[in-house]
Design a protein around this motif. Structure first.
Motif: not given
Length: 285
Positions: A164-191
């Motif tokens: 299990l991987v839990l990602i719970d970021p602060p979303y201080e810059a909300q739209r940017a955080e969504f993009d960062i999180a989705l990119a990280a998830l895409r790479e993590a799924l590849g691993r």
């Protein structure tokens, strides 16, 4: 980054996130093989609801404090409340467990947990709060970078298949955080495709979520589920109207078990808000 979770510990968003986290852990420990859990934005792991930060916002009064006064027969909620009481039996009646504490409470001796926290004072507190648990590794590092470094998990030269991987970021810059999180998830799924991934997100303006959820549906996961709990009317001008968790590869049948749980949480915490949402962005095959 100025975010401190101590101001928000035990609020309705924490309740949703932690109920789901423990429900996922229950599925992990149902099989004998060892499992791995990664908490990318771990915080300090343990909070005092009578401290100035928590009292200043009063958010826990609308979350864990309210839920404790409304007993539920739902097993997932009961499991969560039992964990909170177990934490308080050790650390005092004002204590509230963060996700690292809950992972350590729910997982077994053969399982392993990695917790990442970038802020020095929070990382030091996390290490102190979980000190001495041989299952838990504390990393003072960026949680997104840890996805590259720590996945797939290898323990004693053995690659672990379940976790299990839990990602719970602060979303201080909300739209940017969504993009960062989705990119990280895409790479993590590849691993590590076999894992379940849980990404918590705030609900403010609904329009801000449409592109995020459309893009999430295109991630290379086997299935994509959203679970949302509103505590105020959708698109209220208030700062946060609720929260959700994006689940990639949730266990089989996990959505069915959540229907009553989410209804009970909504009754207890959000009786004047719209009903909770459980929806497949991409259903399992």
């Amino acid at each position: 980054m100025n975010y401190r979770h101590a101001f928000h510990a035990g609020n309705a968003a924490d309740v949703l996130k932690h109920v789901l986290l423990l429900a996922l852990c229950e599925r992990l420990v149902a099989k004998p093989a060892p499992a791995f859990a990664l908490d990318t934005h771990a915080g300090r792991g343990l909070y005092a609801l009578d401290a100035d930060a928590a009292r200043r916002t009063g958010e826990a009064d609308e979350g864990i404090a309210r839920l404790l006064t409304r007993p539920s027969g739902d097993p997932a909620i009961a499991r969560y409340l039992d964990a909170v009481r177990a934490c308080r039996a050790i650390h005092g009646e004002a204590a509230y467990p963060g996700s690292p504490w809950l992972l350590a409470h729910a997982l077994r001796a053969q399982d392993r947990i990695a917790c990442c926290e970038l802020q020095p004072d929070e990382a030091a507190a996390l290490k102190s709060n979980l000190d001495g648990d041989p299952r838990v590794a504390i990393h003072r590092r960026d949680g997104y970078a840890a996805l590259k470094a720590l996945l797939p998990p290898v323990v004693n030269r053995q690659r672990l298949a379940r976790g299990l991987v839990l990602i719970d970021p602060p979303y201080e810059a909300q739209r940017a955080e969504f993009d960062i999180a989705l990119a990280a998830l895409r790479e993590a799924l590849g691993r590590w495709l076999q894992a379940t991934y849980a990404l918590w997100y705030p609900i403010k303006q609904r329009r801000d979520l449409r592109a995020f959820q459309r893009d999430a549906a295109g991630l290379p996961a086997r299935s994509v589920l959203v679970v949302e709990l509103l505590v105020r009317p959708d698109d209220s001008p208030l700062r946060m109207n609720g929260s959700g968790v994006l689940l990639l590869n949730p266990p089989f049948g996990f959505d069915t078990g959540l229907v009553k749980t989410l209804a009970a949480l909504s009754d207890a915490l959000a009786s004047q808000a719209p009903p909770p949402r459980i929806e497949w962005l991409r259903a399992p095959d």
